[in-house]
Design a protein around this motif. Sequence first.
Motif, PDB file in Angstrom:
ATOM      1  N   ASP A 122     -92.163 -92.934 -16.221  1.00  0.00           N
ATOM      2  CA  ASP A 122     -91.028 -92.508 -17.306  1.00  0.00           C
ATOM      3  C   ASP A 122     -89.960 -92.019 -16.864  1.00  0.00           C
ATOM      4  OD1 ASP A 122     -93.508 -92.954 -19.351  1.00  0.00           O
ATOM      5  OD2 ASP A 122     -93.853 -90.946 -19.285  1.00  0.00           O
ATOM      6  N   LEU A 123     -89.799 -91.550 -15.766  1.00  0.00           N
ATOM      7  CA  LEU A 123     -88.365 -91.010 -15.204  1.00  0.00           C
ATOM      8  C   LEU A 123     -87.209 -91.872 -15.183  1.00  0.00           C
ATOM      9  CD1 LEU A 123     -86.991 -88.261 -14.489  1.00  0.00           C
ATOM     10  CD2 LEU A 123     -87.539 -88.813 -12.028  1.00  0.00           C
ATOM     11  N   PRO A 124     -87.223 -93.190 -14.753  1.00  0.00           N
ATOM     12  CA  PRO A 124     -86.372 -94.102 -15.026  1.00  0.00           C
ATOM     13  C   PRO A 124     -86.115 -94.300 -16.509  1.00  0.00           C
ATOM     14  CG  PRO A 124     -87.894 -94.903 -13.068  1.00  0.00           C
ATOM     15  CD  PRO A 124     -88.472 -93.628 -13.983  1.00  0.00           C
ATOM     16  N   THR A 125     -86.997 -94.456 -17.205  1.00  0.00           N
ATOM     17  CA  THR A 125     -86.974 -94.836 -18.682  1.00  0.00           C
ATOM     18  C   THR A 125     -86.130 -93.656 -19.311  1.00  0.00           C
ATOM     19  OG1 THR A 125     -88.837 -95.858 -18.902  1.00  0.00           O
ATOM     20  CG2 THR A 125     -88.053 -95.007 -20.897  1.00  0.00           C
ATOM     21  N   ALA A 128     -82.474 -93.778 -17.806  1.00  0.00           N
ATOM     22  CA  ALA A 128     -81.913 -94.818 -18.289  1.00  0.00           C
ATOM     23  C   ALA A 128     -81.409 -94.558 -19.967  1.00  0.00           C
ATOM     24  CB  ALA A 128     -82.630 -96.136 -18.239  1.00  0.00           C
ATOM     25  N   ARG A 129     -82.205 -94.184 -20.719  1.00  0.00           N
ATOM     26  CA  ARG A 129     -81.944 -93.962 -21.927  1.00  0.00           C
ATOM     27  C   ARG A 129     -80.921 -92.671 -22.180  1.00  0.00           C
ATOM     28  NH1 ARG A 129     -86.873 -92.715 -23.746  1.00  0.00           N
ATOM     29  NH2 ARG A 129     -86.353 -90.430 -23.337  1.00  0.00           N
ATOM     30  N   ASN A 130     -80.945 -91.575 -21.537  1.00  0.00           N
ATOM     31  CA  ASN A 130     -80.272 -90.580 -21.687  1.00  0.00           C
ATOM     32  C   ASN A 130     -78.650 -90.416 -20.856  1.00  0.00           C
ATOM     33  OD1 ASN A 130     -81.840 -89.346 -23.633  1.00  0.00           O
ATOM     34  ND2 ASN A 130     -83.210 -88.608 -21.735  1.00  0.00           N
ATOM     35  N   VAL A 131     -78.800 -91.076 -19.862  1.00  0.00           N
ATOM     36  CA  VAL A 131     -77.849 -90.779 -18.872  1.00  0.00           C
ATOM     37  C   VAL A 131     -77.011 -92.100 -18.536  1.00  0.00           C
ATOM     38  CG1 VAL A 131     -76.998 -90.151 -16.525  1.00  0.00           C
ATOM     39  CG2 VAL A 131     -78.914 -89.140 -17.480  1.00  0.00           C
ATOM     40  N   LEU A 132     -77.463 -93.200 -18.349  1.00  0.00           N
ATOM     41  CA  LEU A 132     -77.068 -94.480 -18.221  1.00  0.00           C
ATOM     42  C   LEU A 132     -76.747 -95.366 -19.166  1.00  0.00           C
ATOM     43  CD1 LEU A 132     -79.109 -94.858 -14.634  1.00  0.00           C
ATOM     44  CD2 LEU A 132     -76.583 -94.113 -15.026  1.00  0.00           C
ATOM     45  N   GLU A 133     -77.687 -95.171 -20.342  1.00  0.00           N
ATOM     46  CA  GLU A 133     -77.529 -96.197 -21.388  1.00  0.00           C
ATOM     47  C   GLU A 133     -77.920 -97.561 -20.918  1.00  0.00           C
ATOM     48  OE1 GLU A 133     -74.305 -95.568 -23.847  1.00  0.00           O
ATOM     49  OE2 GLU A 133     -74.710 -93.368 -24.093  1.00  0.00           O
ATOM     50  N   CYS A 134     -78.914 -97.968 -20.120  1.00  0.00           N
ATOM     51  CA  CYS A 134     -79.264 -99.209 -19.747  1.00  0.00           C
ATOM     52  C   CYS A 134     -80.738 -99.221 -19.754  1.00  0.00           C
ATOM     53  CB  CYS A 134     -78.704 -99.093 -18.292  1.00  0.00           C
ATOM     54  SG  CYS A 134     -79.418 -98.307 -16.833  1.00  0.00           S
ATOM     55  N   SER A 135     -81.099-100.560 -19.128  1.00  0.00           N
ATOM     56  CA  SER A 135     -82.451-100.893 -18.967  1.00  0.00           C
ATOM     57  C   SER A 135     -83.221 -99.878 -18.071  1.00  0.00           C
ATOM     58  CB  SER A 135     -82.599-102.434 -18.586  1.00  0.00           C
ATOM     59  OG  SER A 135     -84.119-102.329 -18.347  1.00  0.00           O
ATOM     60  N   ASP A 138     -83.033-101.223 -14.745  1.00  0.00           N
ATOM     61  CA  ASP A 138     -81.704-101.528 -14.052  1.00  0.00           C
ATOM     62  C   ASP A 138     -81.698-100.801 -12.869  1.00  0.00           C
ATOM     63  OD1 ASP A 138     -78.928-100.563 -13.348  1.00  0.00           O
ATOM     64  OD2 ASP A 138     -78.750-101.954 -15.347  1.00  0.00           O
ATOM     65  N   PRO A 139     -81.424-101.394 -11.541  1.00  0.00           N
ATOM     66  CA  PRO A 139     -81.278-100.616 -10.193  1.00  0.00           C
ATOM     67  C   PRO A 139     -80.601 -99.432 -10.227  1.00  0.00           C
ATOM     68  CG  PRO A 139     -80.514-102.850 -10.014  1.00  0.00           C
ATOM     69  CD  PRO A 139     -80.870-102.941 -11.553  1.00  0.00           C
ATOM     70  N   ALA A 140     -79.502 -99.204 -11.251  1.00  0.00           N
ATOM     71  CA  ALA A 140     -78.996 -97.821 -11.312  1.00  0.00           C
ATOM     72  C   ALA A 140     -80.070 -96.814 -11.939  1.00  0.00           C
ATOM     73  CB  ALA A 140     -77.809 -97.760 -12.359  1.00  0.00           C
ATOM     74  N   ALA A 141     -80.772 -96.843 -12.934  1.00  0.00           N
ATOM     75  CA  ALA A 141     -81.775 -96.308 -13.349  1.00  0.00           C
ATOM     76  C   ALA A 141     -82.765 -95.801 -12.394  1.00  0.00           C
ATOM     77  CB  ALA A 141     -82.489 -96.809 -14.418  1.00  0.00           C
TER      78      ALA A 141
END
Length: 182
Positions: A122-125, A128-135, A138-141
Amino acid sequence: MFSLFRRNQPHPTIGRLYGAIVAQARLPAFYTDFGVPDTIEGRFELLLLHTFLVCHRLKGEVGTAKSASQELFDAFLDDMDRTLREMGTGDLTVPKRMKKIGQAFYGRTAAYDSALETKNEDLPTALARNVLECSPTDPAALRLAAYARAAADRLAATEVSVLLRGEVAFPNPATCETPDNA
């Protein structure tokens, strides 16, 4: 008489602690290497994440540490209020924006807290949703999640007395890599 119009200044220890949080959230690596948007929203999200991480460490403690967590949250809110006013937000609009900021903090705190406690995906999710706005894949998430876990682990290993002196050591984001199993 003028003291009635002054804001309460945070304890110097809380000021140092919050200053370290702000400094960490402003590190260029987050914006260049992690893909966090270098926008007001991106900076807000990183500041919120780092404030959460320290408050997360202090939660469950008693006495001074518990009150320090609340004072740190109050310093965050005071900073957001001051920032909104400096950006030209009108006096009538500031309370509405502050309510949204408080809701954002509590919403993200619930998501990040649950993800850190359960050590699930859940942490990458959430990041990704709150900080990065990506999937979430995604490697960044995944990299930001690895950093957040490393920061939480480092803070967990930090004695409360160190934090109560206003000292905090976050990991270097430039050296945080995505775990091989992620």
